[in-house]
Design a protein around this motif. Structure first.
Motif, PDB file in Angstrom:
ATOM      1  N   LEU A 107      29.975  47.303  49.776  1.00 54.67           N
ATOM      2  CA  LEU A 107      31.363  47.183  50.333  1.00 54.67           C
ATOM      3  C   LEU A 107      32.420  45.780  49.935  1.00 54.67           C
ATOM      4  O   LEU A 107      32.837  44.957  49.889  1.00 54.67           O
ATOM      5  N   THR A 108      31.378  44.496  50.893  1.00 56.71           N
ATOM      6  CA  THR A 108      31.497  43.484  51.224  1.00 56.71           C
ATOM      7  C   THR A 108      31.833  42.728  49.260  1.00 56.71           C
ATOM      8  O   THR A 108      32.662  41.738  49.569  1.00 56.71           O
ATOM      9  N   ASP A 109      30.889  42.611  48.805  1.00 57.43           N
ATOM     10  CA  ASP A 109      30.848  42.118  47.345  1.00 57.43           C
ATOM     11  C   ASP A 109      32.488  43.180  46.503  1.00 57.43           C
ATOM     12  O   ASP A 109      32.696  41.848  45.719  1.00 57.43           O
ATOM     13  N   VAL A 110      32.460  43.936  47.103  1.00 51.28           N
ATOM     14  CA  VAL A 110      33.425  44.406  46.295  1.00 51.28           C
ATOM     15  C   VAL A 110      34.475  44.483  46.405  1.00 51.28           C
ATOM     16  O   VAL A 110      35.474  43.499  45.970  1.00 51.28           O
ATOM     17  N   CYS A 111      35.001  44.038  47.909  1.00 48.18           N
ATOM     18  CA  CYS A 111      36.276  43.084  49.062  1.00 48.18           C
ATOM     19  C   CYS A 111      36.214  42.648  48.520  1.00 48.18           C
ATOM     20  O   CYS A 111      37.581  41.819  49.037  1.00 48.18           O
ATOM     21  N   SER A 112      34.930  41.080  48.212  1.00 49.13           N
ATOM     22  CA  SER A 112      35.111  39.733  47.653  1.00 49.13           C
ATOM     23  C   SER A 112      35.151  39.091  46.875  1.00 49.13           C
ATOM     24  O   SER A 112      35.436  38.559  45.965  1.00 49.13           O
ATOM     25  N   GLY A 113      35.326  40.665  45.850  1.00 47.14           N
ATOM     26  CA  GLY A 113      35.197  39.836  44.221  1.00 47.14           C
ATOM     27  C   GLY A 113      36.715  39.696  43.858  1.00 47.14           C
ATOM     28  O   GLY A 113      37.931  40.386  44.472  1.00 47.14           O
ATOM     29  N   PRO A 114      36.631  39.211  42.595  1.00 44.02           N
ATOM     30  CA  PRO A 114      38.012  38.959  41.381  1.00 44.02           C
ATOM     31  C   PRO A 114      38.927  40.803  41.510  1.00 44.02           C
ATOM     32  O   PRO A 114      38.324  41.391  41.537  1.00 44.02           O
ATOM     33  N   LEU A 115      40.137  40.667  42.244  1.00 42.06           N
ATOM     34  CA  LEU A 115      40.657  42.034  41.821  1.00 42.06           C
ATOM     35  C   LEU A 115      42.050  41.952  40.518  1.00 42.06           C
ATOM     36  O   LEU A 115      42.307  41.054  39.805  1.00 42.06           O
ATOM     37  N   ILE A 116      41.868  43.223  40.180  1.00 41.67           N
ATOM     38  CA  ILE A 116      41.885  43.372  39.224  1.00 41.67           C
ATOM     39  C   ILE A 116      43.442  44.043  39.248  1.00 41.67           C
ATOM     40  O   ILE A 116      44.129  44.673  39.624  1.00 41.67           O
ATOM     41  N   GLY A 117      44.787  43.316  38.689  1.00 37.89           N
ATOM     42  CA  GLY A 117      45.820  44.149  38.276  1.00 37.89           C
ATOM     43  C   GLY A 117      46.562  44.682  37.293  1.00 37.89           C
ATOM     44  O   GLY A 117      45.525  44.753  36.680  1.00 37.89           O
ATOM     45  N   GLN A 118      47.649  45.074  37.542  1.00 44.32           N
ATOM     46  CA  GLN A 118      48.732  45.187  36.472  1.00 44.32           C
ATOM     47  C   GLN A 118      48.103  44.788  34.922  1.00 44.32           C
ATOM     48  O   GLN A 118      48.637  45.383  34.060  1.00 44.32           O
ATOM     49  N   ALA A 119      48.253  43.109  35.049  1.00 46.22           N
ATOM     50  CA  ALA A 119      48.679  42.266  33.665  1.00 46.22           C
ATOM     51  C   ALA A 119      47.241  42.740  33.640  1.00 46.22           C
ATOM     52  O   ALA A 119      46.697  42.399  32.058  1.00 46.22           O
ATOM     53  N   VAL A 126      44.560  49.005  28.780  1.00 46.68           N
ATOM     54  CA  VAL A 126      43.923  50.323  29.853  1.00 46.68           C
ATOM     55  C   VAL A 126      45.886  50.545  29.865  1.00 46.68           C
ATOM     56  O   VAL A 126      45.770  51.508  29.993  1.00 46.68           O
ATOM     57  N   LEU A 127      47.054  49.633  29.988  1.00 48.88           N
ATOM     58  CA  LEU A 127      47.899  50.258  30.550  1.00 48.88           C
ATOM     59  C   LEU A 127      48.684  49.599  28.672  1.00 48.88           C
ATOM     60  O   LEU A 127      48.476  48.244  28.550  1.00 48.88           O
ATOM     61  N   PRO A 128      49.647  50.841  29.159  1.00 52.36           N
ATOM     62  CA  PRO A 128      50.669  51.838  29.749  1.00 52.36           C
ATOM     63  C   PRO A 128      49.276  52.409  29.181  1.00 52.36           C
ATOM     64  O   PRO A 128      48.608  52.645  28.269  1.00 52.36           O
ATOM     65  N   VAL A 129      49.289  53.948  29.899  1.00 51.64           N
ATOM     66  CA  VAL A 129      48.691  55.183  29.417  1.00 51.64           C
ATOM     67  C   VAL A 129      49.370  55.471  28.610  1.00 51.64           C
ATOM     68  O   VAL A 129      50.377  56.377  28.576  1.00 51.64           O
TER      69      VAL A 129
END
Length: 153
Positions: A107-119, A126-129
Motif C-alpha cells: 500500500l505504501t509503495d502504491v500510494c507513493s508511486g507515480p499517478l496515472i492520469g487520463q492523458a 487505452v482511452l477512449p474506450v
C-alpha cells in the motif's frame, strides 16, 4: 487442542480465554487454541468474520435477516465437518493477519508511486474506450428483438 462432543451450538457456549495476544476460543465443549486475537477480531466491511461464522451456525442466529425457508435449515449439532470448516477459516484468517506487514508495504509503495492520469491512458491507447469493448464478448450477434414464448407443460 480440539475436543468436541456432539452438542447443539448456542450463543452462551462461545467464550474466550486470553493470554497476551494468543487466545483459546471455546465453542461448546471444544477448544481451539492457539488463536491469535487479531484473527478473532478480523473484520471485513465492519463484520467480525469469526463471530459471524459462528453465529450463522447457531440454532437461533442473532441479527440474521431471514430471506427464505432455507434459513430454517441449521446444524442440529456440532460435527467433524464444522470443525474442519472452522479450522480452515481460522487458517485463512491467520494467513491474512500474517500478511499485514507485506500488505502495508505494498500500500505504501502504491500510494507513493507515480499517478496515472487520463492523458497517460490516452497516450497509451487505452482511452477512449472503443464501443466494442463496452459490450460482452459475442454481443454483436445478440438480437434486441427477442420474442418470449411461454408454454405450459
Amino acid at each position: 487442542m480440539i475436543n468436541w462432543r456432539t452438542r447443539s451450538l448456542h450463543h452462551d457456549s462461545v467464550n474466550l480465554r486470553s493470554a497476551a495476544r494468543v487466545t483459546a476460543l471455546t465453542v461448546g465443549s471444544g477448544t481451539f487454541a492457539p488463536v491469535r486475537q487479531e484473527v478473532i477480531d478480523y473484520t471485513v466491511s465492519g463484520r467480525r468474520i469469526v463471530w459471524r461464522w459462528l453465529n450463522d451456525r447457531t440454532i437461533q442466529p442473532r441479527n440474521k435477516r431471514r430471506t427464505s425457508t432455507l434459513d430454517d435449515i441449521t446444524q442440529a449439532a456440532w460435527n467433524r465437518e464444522l470443525t474442519l470448516e472452522f479450522l480452515a477459516l481460522l487458517s485463512v484468517l491467520t494467513g491474512c493477519v500474517l500478511m499485514y506487514p507485506e500488505q502495508d508495504q505494498v500500500l505504501t509503495d502504491v500510494c507513493s508511486g507515480p499517478l496515472i492520469g487520463q492523458a497517460d491512458l490516452a497516450a497509451a491507447g487505452v482511452l477512449p474506450v472503443p464501443e466494442s469493448a463496452t459490450r460482452p464478448v459475442g454481443a454483436e450477434n445478440w438480437s434486441t428483438d427477442v420474442e418470449l414464448v411461454l408454454s405450459r407443460s
